[in-house]
Write a protein that holds these residues in place. Structure first.
Motif, PDB file in Angstrom:
ATOM      1  N   VAL A  38       0.868  -1.168   0.000  1.00 10.58           N
ATOM      2  CA  VAL A  38       0.000   0.000   0.000  1.00 10.58           C
ATOM      3  C   VAL A  38       0.901   1.213   0.000  1.00 10.58           C
ATOM      4  N   PHE A  39       0.559   2.170  -0.820  1.00 12.45           N
ATOM      5  CA  PHE A  39       1.361   3.386  -0.847  1.00 12.45           C
ATOM      6  C   PHE A  39       0.979   4.244   0.354  1.00 12.45           C
ATOM      7  N   THR A  40       1.926   4.447   1.227  1.00 13.63           N
ATOM      8  CA  THR A  40       1.613   5.236   2.417  1.00 13.63           C
ATOM      9  C   THR A  40       2.428   6.511   2.470  1.00 13.63           C
ATOM     10  N   SER A  41       3.680   6.409   2.093  1.00 10.20           N
ATOM     11  CA  SER A  41       4.498   7.602   2.181  1.00 10.20           C
ATOM     12  C   SER A  41       5.562   7.537   1.112  1.00 10.20           C
ATOM     13  N   GLY A  42       6.213   8.658   0.882  1.00  9.65           N
ATOM     14  CA  GLY A  42       7.252   8.700  -0.123  1.00  9.65           C
ATOM     15  C   GLY A  42       6.720   9.292  -1.418  1.00  9.65           C
ATOM     16  N   GLN A  43       7.371   8.933  -2.501  1.00  7.89           N
ATOM     17  CA  GLN A  43       7.008   9.519  -3.785  1.00  7.89           C
ATOM     18  C   GLN A  43       6.543   8.434  -4.742  1.00  7.89           C
ATOM     19  N   ARG A  44       5.657   8.816  -5.603  1.00  7.30           N
ATOM     20  CA  ARG A  44       5.325   7.911  -6.713  1.00  7.30           C
ATOM     21  C   ARG A  44       4.889   8.754  -7.898  1.00  7.30           C
ATOM     22  N   GLU A  45       4.976   8.139  -9.054  1.00  9.29           N
ATOM     23  CA  GLU A  45       4.619   8.841 -10.284  1.00  9.29           C
ATOM     24  C   GLU A  45       3.403   8.172 -10.891  1.00  9.29           C
ATOM     25  N   ILE A  46       2.501   8.988 -11.372  1.00  8.78           N
ATOM     26  CA  ILE A  46       1.269   8.461 -11.955  1.00  8.78           C
ATOM     27  C   ILE A  46       1.110   9.064 -13.341  1.00  8.78           C
ATOM     28  N   VAL A  47       0.895   8.225 -14.337  1.00  5.41           N
ATOM     29  CA  VAL A  47       0.638   8.741 -15.681  1.00  5.41           C
ATOM     30  C   VAL A  47      -0.855   8.629 -15.950  1.00  5.41           C
ATOM     31  N   ALA A  67      -4.810   9.389  -0.978  1.00  5.82           N
ATOM     32  CA  ALA A  67      -3.664   9.857  -1.732  1.00  5.82           C
ATOM     33  C   ALA A  67      -3.798   9.555  -3.210  1.00  5.82           C
ATOM     34  N   GLY A  73      -4.270   5.291 -10.472  1.00  2.00           N
ATOM     35  CA  GLY A  73      -2.958   4.984  -9.913  1.00  2.00           C
ATOM     36  C   GLY A  73      -2.940   4.243  -8.602  1.00  2.00           C
TER      37      GLY A  73
ATOM     38  N   PHE B 399      -0.208  12.974 -19.194  1.00  2.00           N
ATOM     39  CA  PHE B 399       0.621  13.827 -18.334  1.00  2.00           C
ATOM     40  C   PHE B 399       1.029  13.014 -17.123  1.00  2.00           C
ATOM     41  N   LEU B 401       1.943  12.886 -12.995  1.00  2.00           N
ATOM     42  CA  LEU B 401       1.804  13.546 -11.703  1.00  2.00           C
ATOM     43  C   LEU B 401       2.860  12.995 -10.760  1.00  2.00           C
ATOM     44  N   ASP B 403       3.348  12.394  -6.958  1.00  2.00           N
ATOM     45  CA  ASP B 403       2.627  12.358  -5.688  1.00  2.00           C
ATOM     46  C   ASP B 403       3.660  12.185  -4.586  1.00  2.00           C
ATOM     47  N   ASP B 404       3.941  13.275  -3.893  1.00  2.00           N
ATOM     48  CA  ASP B 404       4.928  13.227  -2.814  1.00  2.00           C
ATOM     49  C   ASP B 404       4.172  13.517  -1.532  1.00  2.00           C
ATOM     50  N   THR B 405       4.142  12.523  -0.634  1.00  2.00           N
ATOM     51  CA  THR B 405       3.312  12.703   0.563  1.00  2.00           C
ATOM     52  C   THR B 405       3.830  13.814   1.461  1.00  2.00           C
ATOM     53  N   GLN B 464       6.725   1.730   0.456  1.00  2.00           N
ATOM     54  CA  GLN B 464       5.459   1.044   0.235  1.00  2.00           C
ATOM     55  C   GLN B 464       5.427  -0.219   1.081  1.00  2.00           C
ATOM     56  N   LEU B 465       4.852  -0.085   2.243  1.00  2.00           N
ATOM     57  CA  LEU B 465       4.782  -1.239   3.135  1.00  2.00           C
ATOM     58  C   LEU B 465       3.621  -2.141   2.726  1.00  2.00           C
TER      59      LEU B 465
END
Lengths: 401, 510
Positions: A38-47, A67, A73, B399, B401, B403-405, B464-465
């Protein structure tokens, strides 16, 4: 499935049980887990597609509800999990209860039914030659009568009328006096035969027969006894309520009619309606024998042993005023246990009371329970205990014989 | 090209119509497109049967397990309430290739789905390297039949509850039942049955009660015990099911066999999600091309061709990100079809931009040959990384995006312009990378002579836990199969810092 049904009980579905209709079982009982991130923190990229006005460097507000970027995404696993949570099984109430009470049974049910055959019911038991006029079976009687009339050659009224008409005609025209004489003779014979062979004879009579058939009693009354003194907290009462509700539903499946009597007590006992029983708080000491006395009074008054199956469940935190326990135990043994099918004592207590060890009532009832199998006693501490306690009490015993 | 007579007219069809359509489609598929397919078996089924096929993951038969019933109810209730319609066809990667067509399709739809499934998907199954490497199309149906009867036999002998317990646990690990780096040995029913028999015979032949009385051998002195242990068990091991099947100390041989069945079937499905975009793109491109040729050669009329256009454009619809119908990610039909159409265009009529981006294929004049090469040798990630062209990105108005928490807002850090093309392409391809999407859980250590605690490690990417609740539940299943305590550490792949630990012990059954 049965497992799922049991888990559902812990999840508040119990309330639906009392109301009928359908019972929904949330699918998370049948959840199939797996390792997924599960994406909880940090960075990710979404197209994403469908850009209308964004340029590089634009900043967007996060869409509400997490988020996830504009509905896109989110990780696959997450999406699946949510989709499954929205799905429920729907069982009818009967299906659910079948699963739920699959391997439970009422103790001593059969034995008592044979003993308690005081009520009877009228059952059709064929046809008889005599009986009261109100039970005449008209069609059978007339069938008998018709057969007899044909067999004894009783002239039909139509034939007699035709004879009379012909005689009248010939008397008017006055020719062929021999034929007229013959006709008169014939009419006389017919009338005589008609008088001799009655339309309906007592031997034609058929009556419906009824017999009194002894019937096992299908009524049960359930006494709920609860201590509402100050020492009983709301959560304890909630535990008790769950137990009472389970018992009620269970009895309803076995008996056509189940009455419920609510008796609450502090140092005095009284019968109250259901809402009051569970909601109205009281303060005061605890004298258990008052409730038992009230039980006996109501039972003798309204629910004779001969025609009622009597069940009782007592919920308490185990406190009792010191001198009263002996009396309560004595009443239980002499007045109550002989008349009930089953007496369940549930001690609801929070952890503190358990640490103290045995309570007054527990210590009093325990020796009695050993002598009298009708008295069953269990402890319940948390909501999830209730079901296992219940199952434990009513589990089908292998060696009933 | 000869102008043929119409294959059919109107919407009604019978089996003669299907056969005429099939023959015409096959001529185009093999002569013009050069497709190589498994022999086809086409079955016409009702919606009830289609629901059954859905339930078993699109397979014609499977073993008994409650999760299939659950899936059936889900599909059925959503179909009955009209939330979803059923697919026009389902196709199975087997040899012969089985296609199920819905009986309520029109004559045109039957022709279209025949081209789509029986030739498009079929060619892809037979030629794509992932399917060739991981699946054994000629054996799968026999193997499923074996699995079904084996599990039924186990239920008879050991009780449904015992079998269900193993299946539940094995299912939860089905995503961790593949040797990602080893490829697979072809499976074969005869050898499977033989292997199972030999395992039993071996167990019986080597059983000797005397062994029990031998004193334990002394551990080898001076060896690094952990390293030695890991070497002997082949650790670290990412194929959790394989490890449990081979090394779990408490399982009986039938339980190992059941785990093996789940593992092999999971392996059969392993390539599917990695080539979803390509597989659907290939089938859609093929059916569109074939139907167009049928219309050009006068074998279907204008009305039928309009129906084809209508159906295809529905399938390849890509709602924008803000559209209510937008799901997560791209519609694989739309993306795959767009890129493949674009490849064909680049081969035949390249622009200056195409020559710069795709010097290898631009203007080579052989679109079908190029596409066949693409279908055979790529998977979604590499396919997009290689062939997603600026033109397609512009058409989709893509495009990116960030996403930086740590930030309160989302940043648009690339759009479809010269600076953004490569960033978008790389990010989109990465989102199809199975190495990044599957969680990397491995067995790293177990002390078989000591407390037998099994230690797993999850190497995380960018914070990503694992979903906590599910991880715990899955770990309980592992503990049930392992028989002793199991511990899972989540470790940051870069810093080796332990981010979270989960523990589970087997529930002692009464």
């Amino acid at each position: 499935m049965a497992n799922a049904a049991r888990v559902a009980i812990d999840k508040n579905t119990l309330r639906e049980l009392g109301q009928g209709g359908t019972v929904t079982i949330p699918a998370d009982v049948l959840h199939e887990p797996s390792f997924h991130t599960v994406f909880t923190s940090g960075q990710r990229e979404i197209v994403l597609s469908g850009n209308k006005q964004f340029s590089t460097g634009d900043r967007l507000k996060r869409p509400p509800g997490g988020a996830g970027g504009a509905g896109g995404g989110e990780g696959d696993g997450q999406g699946n999990g949510e989709a499954e949570d929205g799905f429920r099984f729907v069982l009818t109430r009967d299906e659910f209860l079948d699963l739920f009470f699959e391997d439970l049974e009422l103790p001593d049910l059969i034995k008592r039914q044979i003993v308690a055959t005081e009520t009877t019911t009228l059952t059709r038991a064929g046809i008889s030659m005599d009986g009261s006029p109100s039970r005449v079976d008209m069609s059978r009687t007339m069938r008998q009568s018709l057969a007899r009339r044909i067999g004894l050659r009783r002239p039909k009224p139509v034939e007699v009328r035709e004879l009379e008409e012909e005689i009248a005609r010939r008397e008017a025209s006055n020719d062929d006096p021999d034929r007229l004489r013959a006709l008169r003779l014939e009419l006389e014979v017919a009338l005589r035969r008609m008088a001799r062979v009655p339309w309906v004879d007592p031997i034609d009579m058929r009556y419906r027969r009824f017999e009194q058939v002894p019937k096992p009693s299908t009524r049960a009354v359930m006494f709920c006894l609860m201590d509402v003194s100050g020492s009983m907290s709301e959560s304890m009462k909630d535990l008790a309520k769950r137990f009472f509700l389970l018992l009620h539903v269970f009895l309803q499946r076995r008996y056509k009619r189940v009455d419920v009597v609510f008796i609450r007590h502090t140092e005095v006992a009284e019968e109250v309606p259901e809402e009051v029983f569970f909601t109205d708080p009281r303060t005061g000491g605890t004298v258990v024998s008052t409730a038992l006395a009230e039980f006996t009074r109501i039972q003798r008054d309204r629910y004779p042993v001969a025609s009622w199956n009597i069940y009782a469940a007592q919920a308490s935190d185990g406190d009792n005023s010191g001198s009263d326990t002996q009396r309560a135990v004595a009443m239980l043994e002499t007045d109550i246990l002989p008349v009930v099918q089953h007496f369940a004592y549930i001690e609801v207590s929070l952890s503190a009371a358990i640490v103290r060890g045995e309570t007054d009532l527990w210590r009093g009832y325990a020796p009695l329970a050993e002598r009298m199998p009708k008295l069953a006693m269990r402890r319940a501490m948390e909501r999830r205990d209730i079901f296992s306690v219940f199952r434990d009490l009513f589990a089908r015993r292998a060696s009933v014989a | 090209m000869t102008i043929g007579p119409l294959l059919y007219s109107g919407t009604d069809w019978d089996f003669a119509t299907l056969l005429r359509s099939y023959d015409a489609i096959e001529r185009i598929a093999t002569d013009e497109l050069g497709l190589e397919c498994y022999p086809n078996r086409i079955e016409v089924i009702s919606s009830e049967q289609m629901l059954d096929v859905y339930t078993a993951h699109g397979m014609p038969l499977t073993y008994r397990h409650w999760s299939y019933g659950k899936r059936f109810l889900q599909h059925e209730s959503s179909y009955r309430r009209g939330y979803t319609s059923l697919a026009y066809e389902v196709v199975i990667n087997s040899n012969p290739c089985i296609s199920y067509l819905m009986e309520e399709n029109t004559a045109t739809m039957q022709a279209l789905v025949t081209a789509h499934a029986a030739f498009g998907h079929n060619h892809f199954f037979r030629n794509n390297h992932l399917f060739r490497q991981w699946t054994e199309a000629s054996a799968i149906l026999d193997y499923l039949a074996f699995a079904r009867s084996y599990i039924a036999t186990c239920e008879d002998r050991f009780g449904t509850a015992a079998v269900e317990r193993v299946l539940d646990a094995a299912h939860s690990l089905s995503r961790h039942g593949v040797h990602r780096h080893g490829g697979s040995r072809p499976m074969n029913l005869k050898s499977e049955e033989k292997r199972e028999r030999e395992r039993l015979e071996y167990d019986e032949s080597v059983y000797d009660d005397l062994w029990r009385t031998l004193p334990d051998t002394k551990p080898v002195q001076g060896m690094d015990k952990v390293a030695e242990r890991q070497r002997r068990l082949g650790l670290p091991e990412e194929n959790l099911l394989h490890f449990l099947e081979k090394s779990s100390p408490r399982l009986q041989s039938w339980e190992r066999e059941v785990i093996r069945i789940v593992r092999l079937i999971a392996q059969y499905f392993y390539p599917q999600p990695q080539v979803k975009v390509m597989n659907e793109g290939c089938a859609t491109w093929v059916h569109q091309r074939i139907m167009t040729r049928l219309h050009e050669t006068g074998q279907i009329d204008d009305a039928a061709f309009l129906e084809v256009l209508h159906s295809t454009s529905n399938v390849i619809m890509q709602p924008g990100f803000d559209h209510p119908a937008a799901g997560p990610g791209f519609n694989p039909y739309a993306l795959g079809y767009a890129v493949m159409t674009d490849i064909a265009r680049v081969c035949e009529a390249p622009t200056a931009e195409d020559r710069k981006w795709f010097p290898d294929i631009a203007g080579n004049g052989d679109p079908t040959g190029t596409l066949r090469h693409v279908w055979a040798n790529y998977r979604d990630e590499s396919f997009l990384l290689q062939f997603l062209s600026p033109k397609v990105m512009r058409e989709f108005r893509m495009f990116r995006l960030l996403d930086d928490t740590a930030e309160p807002t989302l940043l648009v850090d690339a759009i479809h312009d010269d600076e953004g093309y490569r960033d978008i392409r790389r990010a989109l391809a990465r989102s199809y990378d199975p190495g990044l999407n599957d969680s990397d859980v491995q067995v790293i250590d177990v002390d078989l002579t000591g407390d037998r605690r099994l230690i797993l490690e999850h190497r995380t990417h960018a914070g990503q836990l694992l979903s906590h609740k599910d991880a715990d539940a899955t770990l309980h299943y592992i503990a049930a199969l392992w028989g002793y305590e199991v511990r899972l550490q989540e470790v940051d792949a870069d810093t080796e810092a332990v981010l979270a630990t989960h523990k589970a012990s087997p529930i002692v059954s009464v």
